[in-house]
Write an enzyme that holds these catalytic residues in place. Sequence first.
Site, PDB file in Angstrom:
ATOM      1  CB  CYS A 109      -0.721   7.090   0.774  1.00 28.84           C
ATOM      2  SG  CYS A 109      -1.070   8.455  -0.105  1.00 28.84           S
ATOM      3  CG  HIS A 178       8.266   3.547   3.427  1.00 31.34           C
ATOM      4  ND1 HIS A 178       7.584   3.490   2.286  1.00 31.34           N
ATOM      5  CD2 HIS A 178       8.259   4.907   4.036  1.00 31.34           C
ATOM      6  CE1 HIS A 178       9.227   4.337   1.693  1.00 31.34           C
ATOM      7  NE2 HIS A 178       9.045   5.292   3.098  1.00 31.34           N
ATOM      8  CG  ASN A 209       8.261   0.131   0.714  1.00 33.69           C
ATOM      9  OD1 ASN A 209       8.071   0.523   0.900  1.00 33.69           O
ATOM     10  ND2 ASN A 209       9.158   0.303   0.026  1.00 33.69           N
ATOM     11  N   GLY A 210      11.472   0.535   1.322  1.00 30.42           N
ATOM     12  CA  GLY A 210      12.322   2.094   1.886  1.00 30.42           C
ATOM     13  C   GLY A 210      13.580   1.870   1.443  1.00 30.42           C
ATOM     14  CG  ASP A 211      15.503   4.209   1.682  1.00 32.98           C
ATOM     15  OD1 ASP A 211      15.233   5.543   1.158  1.00 32.98           O
ATOM     16  OD2 ASP A 211      15.906   5.101   2.574  1.00 32.98           O
TER      17      ASP A 211
END
Length: 347
Positions: A109, A178, A209-211
């Site tokens: 985060c 990410h 993870n991502g897009d």
Amino acid sequence: MSAQSTPIHIHPLEALKKNPFVLAPMAGITDHAFRSFMRKLDASVVVTELVSATGIEYKSERTLALMSYEESQRPIGIQLFGEDPEIIAKAAKVAEEHGADFVDLNFGCPVPKVVKKGAGSAMMKDLDLMRKVLASTVKAVKIPVTIKIRTGWEQNSRNALDVCNLAYDEGITWVAIHGRTRAAGYAGLADWDFITDVKAKTKIPVLGNGDILTPQKAVSRLKDSGCDGVLIGRGALKNPLIFADALSLWKGQPLRDDLKRNYAGIFRDLSEAIKAQSSEHITQIQLKKFASWFSTGYPGASAFRKSIFQLKNNDEVLSCALEFFDSIGDIDQEDTSHEEFLMGGHG
């Protein structure tokens, strides 16, 4: 939670073998209702929103409510954040007693209110502390422990491979990466070449993870990276069928006929799930948010979003949304991946 006294656990790695497309945890978004909704639309493993380990320690009712789930969501992970190894370990034990299938520790985060205390992605600057957190948490519970990270704190200190190797040594089940640094926030593009390189060099299972905004991209990223699974977040807010379609493509099967691209029916199902778990006020907020997100890329979406946020009555909000989604018919959703996407979720 409507869990049984002795829950029948499903191991998250076993679930990945059947369906590698995981709903990424997002604060304020992946609540009880949305997780149940996405499981019906073929999301694999699901994880709660960020849950404060300190909030659990102080028995905050609001914090404990974030751990609510139902049996249909299994395998369900409870995602914890914090900076104190002992408090995090105690919170993990509470999550286990709550019936969770696994505990997910958030080291990714990027928001200031989390990192300023040394939690979230700030933990990637202190691997000695991270090791203590991992060791104490794994020791505290019998269920699997996973972690979610970023590529690093900033571009010149990308240490995801070091974290993966550390996690492997401490008995962590998987690492979700990410593809951006904390410094990048959500700007720029996720670095999937970096994720691919880390996956090739570590022994621990890795999720990317991502897009991932289309089912085709979900399948290609999974295959090209060699990852054990992929997390989909914002893509599910633009297209609630992304998991169902990705799973069908991955299996080489036709797309699910039972869904029939009936967006009005799909949104009605979501509204029922939200109403079952939320107050009138929260229901209205959630209905407006999801209707706005789901409308992205369709003709008239901008005017629709403007009008729906003017409404004050939940029945009017639902009626307006259903009318819009009925009007879509068989129109293909426009690719809006080049546009900035308004959302508040982080995880």
